[in-house]
Write a protein that holds these residues in place. Structure first.
Motif, mmCIF file in Angstrom:
data_model
loop_
_atom_site.group_PDB
_atom_site.id
_atom_site.type_symbol
_atom_site.label_atom_id
_atom_site.label_comp_id
_atom_site.label_asym_id
_atom_site.label_seq_id
_atom_site.Cartn_x
_atom_site.Cartn_y
_atom_site.Cartn_z
ATOM 1 N N GLN A 41 -34.586 62.871 49.567
ATOM 2 C CA GLN A 41 -35.609 61.432 49.848
ATOM 3 C C GLN A 41 -35.286 60.610 48.802
ATOM 4 O OE1 GLN A 41 -39.565 63.153 49.044
ATOM 5 N NE2 GLN A 41 -39.623 64.206 50.922
ATOM 6 N N GLN A 42 -34.862 59.477 49.431
ATOM 7 C CA GLN A 42 -34.255 58.196 48.714
ATOM 8 C C GLN A 42 -33.073 58.576 47.721
ATOM 9 O OE1 GLN A 42 -37.584 55.532 47.646
ATOM 10 N NE2 GLN A 42 -38.959 57.086 48.310
ATOM 11 N N THR A 43 -32.329 59.605 47.927
ATOM 12 C CA THR A 43 -31.015 60.145 47.009
ATOM 13 C C THR A 43 -29.998 60.391 47.940
ATOM 14 O OG1 THR A 43 -32.825 60.823 45.538
ATOM 15 C CG2 THR A 43 -30.575 61.268 45.075
ATOM 16 N N GLY A 81 -34.986 60.801 39.390
ATOM 17 C CA GLY A 81 -35.736 59.730 39.498
ATOM 18 C C GLY A 81 -36.926 60.259 40.535
ATOM 19 N N TYR A 82 -37.760 59.441 40.702
ATOM 20 C CA TYR A 82 -38.976 59.673 41.501
ATOM 21 C C TYR A 82 -39.608 61.079 41.234
ATOM 22 C CZ TYR A 82 -37.304 55.817 44.272
ATOM 23 O OH TYR A 82 -36.748 54.736 44.742
ATOM 24 N N TYR A 83 -40.082 61.173 39.860
ATOM 25 C CA TYR A 83 -40.402 62.498 39.252
ATOM 26 C C TYR A 83 -41.766 63.181 39.909
ATOM 27 C CZ TYR A 83 -36.747 61.585 36.049
ATOM 28 O OH TYR A 83 -35.609 61.233 35.310
ATOM 29 N N ARG A 85 -41.665 63.922 42.977
ATOM 30 C CA ARG A 85 -41.366 64.850 43.748
ATOM 31 C C ARG A 85 -41.037 66.283 42.970
ATOM 32 N NH1 ARG A 85 -35.781 62.340 45.909
ATOM 33 N NH2 ARG A 85 -35.441 62.151 43.402
ATOM 34 N N ILE A 254 -45.585 56.550 36.244
ATOM 35 C CA ILE A 254 -44.106 56.460 36.242
ATOM 36 C C ILE A 254 -43.684 57.362 35.017
ATOM 37 C CG2 ILE A 254 -42.282 54.910 35.199
ATOM 38 C CD1 ILE A 254 -43.350 54.210 38.086
ATOM 39 N N PHE A 294 -37.374 49.932 39.496
ATOM 40 C CA PHE A 294 -38.157 50.826 40.194
ATOM 41 C C PHE A 294 -38.144 50.232 41.453
ATOM 42 C CE2 PHE A 294 -39.462 51.335 35.729
ATOM 43 C CZ PHE A 294 -39.411 52.947 35.536
ATOM 44 N N SER A 295 -38.770 51.263 42.555
ATOM 45 C CA SER A 295 -39.019 50.692 43.733
ATOM 46 C C SER A 295 -39.866 49.543 43.701
ATOM 47 C CB SER A 295 -39.474 51.803 44.601
ATOM 48 O OG SER A 295 -40.638 52.227 44.237
#
Length: 355
Positions: A41-43, A81-83, A85, A254, A294-295
């Motif tokens: 996802q997003q990676t 990233g996006y921890y 998850r 975050i 960040f996003s």
């Protein structure tokens, strides 16, 4: 083009050009597919591969993931990233164990797990269980929006609903695993966001965007808005034993649950914090400012290095505040920019000492 012809074009292309030897395509089971889908996802695939291999070596099944402390899970996720998850993976694994230990195999039960939406649930069951479910990740949205000429941002509920209807209509009952993988591969390798390889696409003869010269316009981008910028000062505090002070971040938000440097809105707040805990601020040294994006916002941060000559005089009130040896940096779950900052500082120091 009928759904049957569309499917056949996709599957014929997949048989010749599709990716079939990625790590998660070996020894396929719902757990391995689940981990890969969340990581992807997003990676990008190239980034995920080494993380996936390390993660699976340490957590080869649901039970091992559920039994592990969240700190260790975050350590193996550090840098992706996006921890949220990783935290959701851990929560979901424990939910599965509490419900008998077997990965669920219905779309409703899979989608009910933390961090799994409709598209991810469909991908897991299509690839691992050969069930027929539509998916709609970013790659598939792009392929369908261009092929069918769907104008409008996919985040809009009406546009999203239309794309789901198209995806459901096109998803076959047979060879669903290959079709699902093929659609994701198409978006990742041919129908890319920039510089798509339309001349190699098996769908180009019937593609709206190709025919109408609107490939660059579709899918419609998200309406632009100004991304805010936040300022932060990080305190890199060391004692005479060359230990670093780290704080455990709150579980939500975050970098939730990761170890981080004490963070402040401005230098005055940082200095007050230092003075209240009993060490002088005269030895402070600011590093050049940097930006992490960040996003939804930019973070401009400045690291401030300070020394605590006697850690016994430094009052540490927070239970989540701990001194760590520099040798432990690699074994902790740290946000990528903080891990990079610490590595740079100690590599520089070692180089100076060795030089």
């Amino acid at each position: 083009m009928t759904p049957e012809i569309f499917q056949q074009h996709i599957l014929d292309w997949f048989d010749q050009h599709g990716r079939k030897d990625l790590p998660w395509q070996r020894d396929i089971n719902p757990y391995r597919v689940w981990i890969s889908e969340i990581m992807l996802q997003q990676t990008q695939v190239a980034t995920v591969i080494p993380y996936f291999n390390r993660f699976m070596a340490r957590f080869p099944n649901v039970a091992s993931l559920a039994d592990a402390p969240i700190d260790e899970v975050l350590q193996y996720w550090s840098g992706l990233g996006y921890y949220a998850r990783a935290r959701n993976l851990h929560r979901a694994a424990r939910t599965i164990i509490e419900n008998g230990g077997k990965f669920p195999t219905t779309i409703e039960t899979v989608q009910a797990l933390p961090g799994i939406g409709r598209s991810t649930a469909g991908a897991i069951l299509s690839i691992a269980c050969r069930q027929s479910h539509p998916i709609l990740d970013g790659n598939v949205k792009r392929v369908l929006a261009r092929f069918h000429g769907v104008h409008g941002w996919s985040g809009d509920s009406k546009i999203n609903k239309r794309l789901w209807e198209i995806s459901a209509r096109l998803t076959p009952l047979q060879r669903t695993a290959d079709y699902t993988q093929a659609m994701m591969d198409m978006g990742a390798t041919l129908c890319t966001r920039t510089k798509p390889k339309c001349e190699c696409c098996p769908l180009n003869s019937a593609c709206y965007a190709w025919r109408e010269d609107k490939v660059a316009e579709l899918p419609s981008p998200k309406p632009r808005k100004i991304i805010p910028v936040k300022q932060s000062f990080w305190l890199l505090l060391r004692n005479e034993n060359n230990q670093i002070l780290l704080e455990k971040r709150p579980p939500a938000g975050i970098w939730g649950g990761l170890w981080s440097l004490p963070e402040f809105e401005n230098l005055d707040e940082l200095r007050r914090w230092c003075q209240e805990r009993g060490f002088a601020t005269g030895s402070m040294r600011k590093l050049p400012g940097q930006r992490h994006t960040f996003s939804h916002y930019h973070l401009d941060y400045t690291a401030v290095i300070a020394n605590c000559e006697n850690r016994n005089n430094c009052v540490m009130e927070a239970s989540a505040t701990v001194w760590y040896k520099t040798s432990q940096i690699e074994s902790l779950g740290l946000p990528a920019p903080i891990k990079r900052l610490l590595q740079e500082q100690y590599i520089e120091e070692n180089d100076d000492e060795n030089g």
